[in-house]
Design a protein around this motif. Structure first.
Motif, short mmCIF file in Angstrom:
data_model
loop_
_atom_site.label_atom_id
_atom_site.label_comp_id
_atom_site.label_asym_id
_atom_site.label_seq_id
_atom_site.Cartn_x
_atom_site.Cartn_y
_atom_site.Cartn_z
N THR A 102 9.10 75.49 7.11
CA THR A 102 10.23 75.89 7.95
C THR A 102 11.56 75.64 7.25
OG1 THR A 102 8.99 75.42 9.97
CG2 THR A 102 11.38 75.54 10.17
N LEU A 121 14.92 78.08 13.71
CA LEU A 121 14.14 77.32 12.74
C LEU A 121 14.49 75.84 12.80
CD1 LEU A 121 14.30 79.77 9.72
CD2 LEU A 121 12.33 79.29 11.14
N ASN A 124 12.74 74.37 15.61
CA ASN A 124 11.32 74.26 15.28
C ASN A 124 11.05 73.02 14.44
OD1 ASN A 124 8.57 75.18 15.09
ND2 ASN A 124 9.02 75.81 13.00
#
Length: 237
Positions: A102, A121, A124
């Protein structure tokens, strides 16, 4: 405009993150050569590295491909990097591996001006960090555990400045997070000290706009990795 600058800062900071693995001693010199732009030597060392951890060697190769791309700004180099990243993401990943992939996506999106994808992202990565069992991680060794704590402190620090800085009661919370990183710089493992210096250098340079504090860390990084073009450019700008 402020958000865009913060996103670019995040990418620049993540450029120098170590792999979230407990790596064998012979891989440390590979990391040193990558940061010092000795890519041929790093690749040769990687080919001779004896490790049972396939993902670790794949991640080291990913780090080499990224630095080669960002250092040259060559389209073919970026294509090679993306191919390597795609292959890495197709493997059966653990949570730590997902964090790695990521962060590389975040780096790439910043370089191709797709900053609007970065918040997703970043969220995440934060979720993956929260899902990691700290107690179990502690059993993997002190280097990985201290890295996890520093990485988490850094991400929260960025979130505070990106979303909540206007509502924080003074700067006590940020000082605590910075202190967590400073403790690693003073007493942590060698590679983690380097990462901590880079994190705080970019924080002071791009967020606090305090060049004197930023350059103290940058000078140490440049001394350790004099062939790193990114460090040289930052020091001379």
């Amino acid at each position: 405009m402020k958000n865009k600058k913060i996103y670019i800062f995040i990418i620049a900071s993540l450029l120098c993150h170590p792999l979230l693995y407990s790596m064998p001693a012979d891989s440390t010199s590979i990391i040193d050569n990558i940061y010092n732009f000795n890519f041929l030597k790093a690749s040769d060392q990687l080919s001779k590295l004896k490790s049972k951890d396939t993902l670790m060697t794949e991640a080291l190769n990913l780090e080499i491909q990224w630095w080669m791309a960002i250092g040259s700004q060559n389209k073919d180099r970026f294509s090679n990097f993306l191919s390597t990243l795609d292959s890495f993401e197709k493997t059966d990943q653990k949570r730590l591996d997902k964090i790695i992939s990521t962060t590389y996506r975040i780096r790439y999106y910043a370089c191709v001006n797709k900053n609007y994808l970065i918040p997703f992202l970043l969220i995440n990565v934060k979720k993956q960090l929260e899902k990691i069992d700290s107690a179990r991680l502690g059993n993997t060794g002190n280097e990985v555990f201290e890295l996890f704590g520093m990485y988490k402190s850094f991400l929260i620090l960025i979130q505070n400045n990106l979303f909540f800085d206007r509502f924080l009661p003074g700067s006590n919370k940020n000082k605590e997070l910075i202190g967590n990183i400073e403790r690693v710089i003073l007493n942590g493992a060698s590679v983690n000290k380097t990462i901590g210096r880079y994190f705080l250098m970019k924080y002071y340079l791009d967020v606090e706009k305090d060049k004197s504090k930023a350059f103290d860390f940058l000078a140490e990084l440049h001394k350790e990795y004099p062939k790193n073009m990114i460090f040289t450019q930052l020091l001379t700008n």
